[in-house]
Design a protein around this motif. Structure first.
Motif, PDB file in Angstrom:
ATOM      1  N   HIS A   1       0.837  -1.205   0.000  1.00 44.32           N
ATOM      2  CA  HIS A   1       0.000   0.000   0.000  1.00 44.32           C
ATOM      3  C   HIS A   1       0.876   1.260   0.000  1.00 44.32           C
ATOM      4  N   VAL A   2       1.868   1.301   0.876  1.00 44.00           N
ATOM      5  CA  VAL A   2       2.764   2.463   0.924  1.00 44.00           C
ATOM      6  C   VAL A   2       3.520   2.586  -0.391  1.00 44.00           C
ATOM      7  N   THR A   3       3.989   1.466  -0.912  1.00 42.40           N
ATOM      8  CA  THR A   3       4.718   1.495  -2.184  1.00 42.40           C
ATOM      9  C   THR A   3       3.833   2.021  -3.299  1.00 42.40           C
ATOM     10  N   ALA A   4       2.635   1.457  -3.437  1.00 47.09           N
ATOM     11  CA  ALA A   4       1.739   1.874  -4.520  1.00 47.09           C
ATOM     12  C   ALA A   4       1.293   3.328  -4.368  1.00 47.09           C
ATOM     13  N   SER A   5       1.069   3.752  -3.140  1.00 44.45           N
ATOM     14  CA  SER A   5       0.588   5.124  -2.900  1.00 44.45           C
ATOM     15  C   SER A   5       1.651   6.181  -3.147  1.00 44.45           C
ATOM     16  N   HIS A   6       2.915   5.814  -2.989  1.00 39.49           N
ATOM     17  CA  HIS A   6       3.981   6.810  -3.054  1.00 39.49           C
ATOM     18  C   HIS A   6       5.081   6.476  -4.062  1.00 39.49           C
ATOM     19  N   ALA A   7       4.836   5.505  -4.915  1.00 37.42           N
ATOM     20  CA  ALA A   7       5.859   5.103  -5.885  1.00 37.42           C
ATOM     21  C   ALA A   7       6.132   6.237  -6.869  1.00 37.42           C
ATOM     22  N   ARG A   8       7.370   6.321  -7.281  1.00 35.12           N
ATOM     23  CA  ARG A   8       7.749   7.312  -8.285  1.00 35.12           C
ATOM     24  C   ARG A   8       7.025   7.038  -9.597  1.00 35.12           C
ATOM     25  N   ARG A   9       6.762   5.773  -9.864  1.00 33.51           N
ATOM     26  CA  ARG A   9       5.960   5.342 -11.018  1.00 33.51           C
ATOM     27  C   ARG A   9       5.396   3.979 -10.652  1.00 33.51           C
ATOM     28  N   PRO A  10       4.338   3.550 -11.313  1.00 33.66           N
ATOM     29  CA  PRO A  10       3.772   2.234 -10.985  1.00 33.66           C
ATOM     30  C   PRO A  10       4.784   1.117 -11.228  1.00 33.66           C
ATOM     31  N   LEU A  11       4.836   0.175 -10.289  1.00 32.57           N
ATOM     32  CA  LEU A  11       5.674  -1.008 -10.473  1.00 32.57           C
ATOM     33  C   LEU A  11       4.935  -1.965 -11.405  1.00 32.57           C
ATOM     34  N   LEU A  12       5.656  -2.509 -12.346  1.00 36.24           N
ATOM     35  CA  LEU A  12       5.058  -3.414 -13.321  1.00 36.24           C
ATOM     36  C   LEU A  12       5.505  -4.837 -13.042  1.00 36.24           C
ATOM     37  N   GLY A  13       4.601  -5.770 -13.267  1.00 30.28           N
ATOM     38  CA  GLY A  13       4.927  -7.155 -13.003  1.00 30.28           C
ATOM     39  C   GLY A  13       4.397  -8.086 -14.071  1.00 30.28           C
ATOM     40  N   HIS A  14       4.627  -9.355 -13.846  1.00 34.66           N
ATOM     41  CA  HIS A  14       4.200 -10.407 -14.752  1.00 34.66           C
ATOM     42  C   HIS A  14       3.016 -11.147 -14.147  1.00 34.66           C
TER      43      HIS A  14
ATOM     44  N   ALA B   1      11.716   6.505   2.455  1.00 36.54           N
ATOM     45  CA  ALA B   1      12.595   5.360   2.224  1.00 36.54           C
ATOM     46  C   ALA B   1      12.886   4.572   3.506  1.00 36.54           C
ATOM     47  N   LEU B   2      13.170   5.248   4.596  1.00 35.86           N
ATOM     48  CA  LEU B   2      13.482   4.566   5.852  1.00 35.86           C
ATOM     49  C   LEU B   2      12.270   3.773   6.348  1.00 35.86           C
ATOM     50  N   CYS B   3      11.097   4.380   6.280  1.00 34.75           N
ATOM     51  CA  CYS B   3       9.867   3.699   6.681  1.00 34.75           C
ATOM     52  C   CYS B   3       9.630   2.467   5.815  1.00 34.75           C
ATOM     53  N   LEU B   4       9.787   2.619   4.508  1.00 36.62           N
ATOM     54  CA  LEU B   4       9.562   1.499   3.595  1.00 36.62           C
ATOM     55  C   LEU B   4      10.560   0.373   3.861  1.00 36.62           C
ATOM     56  N   ALA B   5      11.808   0.727   4.136  1.00 36.36           N
ATOM     57  CA  ALA B   5      12.816  -0.288   4.433  1.00 36.36           C
ATOM     58  C   ALA B   5      12.462  -1.048   5.712  1.00 36.36           C
ATOM     59  N   GLY B   6      11.925  -0.370   6.697  1.00 40.52           N
ATOM     60  CA  GLY B   6      11.491  -1.044   7.924  1.00 40.52           C
ATOM     61  C   GLY B   6      10.358  -2.023   7.668  1.00 40.52           C
ATOM     62  N   LEU B   7       9.396  -1.612   6.854  1.00 44.16           N
ATOM     63  CA  LEU B   7       8.295  -2.509   6.499  1.00 44.16           C
ATOM     64  C   LEU B   7       8.827  -3.719   5.725  1.00 44.16           C
ATOM     65  N   ALA B   8       9.752  -3.461   4.802  1.00 45.21           N
ATOM     66  CA  ALA B   8      10.330  -4.548   4.007  1.00 45.21           C
ATOM     67  C   ALA B   8      11.097  -5.524   4.884  1.00 45.21           C
ATOM     68  N   GLU B   9      11.797  -5.009   5.876  1.00 41.81           N
ATOM     69  CA  GLU B   9      12.536  -5.879   6.796  1.00 41.81           C
ATOM     70  C   GLU B   9      11.577  -6.821   7.521  1.00 41.81           C
TER      71      GLU B   9
ATOM     72  N   LEU C   1      14.801   4.878  -4.515  1.00 44.76           N
ATOM     73  CA  LEU C   1      14.578   4.816  -5.958  1.00 44.76           C
ATOM     74  C   LEU C   1      13.139   4.419  -6.282  1.00 44.76           C
ATOM     75  N   ILE C   2      12.468   3.802  -5.325  1.00 44.62           N
ATOM     76  CA  ILE C   2      11.099   3.328  -5.519  1.00 44.62           C
ATOM     77  C   ILE C   2      10.086   4.375  -5.083  1.00 44.62           C
ATOM     78  N   VAL C   3      10.324   5.001  -3.925  1.00 47.69           N
ATOM     79  CA  VAL C   3       9.410   6.010  -3.375  1.00 47.69           C
ATOM     80  C   VAL C   3      10.189   7.294  -3.084  1.00 47.69           C
ATOM     81  N   ARG C   4       9.472   8.322  -2.655  1.00 47.91           N
ATOM     82  CA  ARG C   4      10.125   9.578  -2.262  1.00 47.91           C
ATOM     83  C   ARG C   4      11.155   9.299  -1.168  1.00 47.91           C
ATOM     84  N   PRO C   5      12.267  10.019  -1.190  1.00 47.56           N
ATOM     85  CA  PRO C   5      13.325   9.767  -0.196  1.00 47.56           C
ATOM     86  C   PRO C   5      12.867   9.896   1.260  1.00 47.56           C
TER      87      PRO C   5
END
Length: 144
Positions: free
Chosen positions: A65-78, A120-128, A113-117
């Motif tokens: 949700h955080v990634t999609a809401s704040h991504a620099r551009r939409p992430l594309l997948g398969h 980034a720290l918050c996103l890295a914590g969620l990813a961890e 590189l994925i979201v606003r700087p």
């Protein structure tokens, strides 16, 4: 240059480390809508048990949700059953893997590189948290 370079195949899932494969699988399930999210929850419950699975699924939901809401551009997948791994999927999976392995600075750099700087720290914590939760399912179950 491909029309959607983020979706360009850069690897095969079978060639990726286990955690990165899991992250891509979770990403694909989650992005496929409510049915995929339900299937992801059931798969996690089988591997991790219901309580841990619920925490990991909630973490995945928040991370995406955080990634999609704040991504620099939409992430594309398969597609869910595609054997290829796209560029965006591989970057995201590597980001989660680095965070779970304790490579915090590298994870924060990738997150920026994925979201606003500033996120980034918050996103890295969620990813961890997500990565560590998924890694629990890789451990052999000695005591049950």
């Amino acid at each position: 240059m491909p029309r959607n370079p983020g979706a360009a195949a850069v690897s095969r899932l079978s060639e990726l480390p286990p955690l990165e494969r899991q992250v891509i699988r979770c990403l694909r399930f989650w992005c496929s809508g409510p049915a995929g999210q339900g299937a992801l929850g059931r798969e996690l419950a089988q591997r991790l048990g219901p309580d841990t699975a619920e925490r990991v699924a909630d973490g995945i939901a928040e991370l995406l949700h955080v990634t999609a809401s704040h991504a620099r551009r939409p992430l594309l997948g398969h597609a869910l059953d595609c054997p290829c791994a796209g560029g965006d999927e591989c970057v995201f999976a590597r980001f989660v893997s680095l965070a779970a392995e304790g490579a915090r600075e590298e994870a924060v750099l990738m997150a920026s590189l994925i979201v606003r700087p500033d996120l980034a720290l918050c996103l890295a914590g969620l990813a961890e948290d997500v990565g560590l939760g998924l890694m629990r399912g890789q451990e052999p179950r000695i005591l049950q």
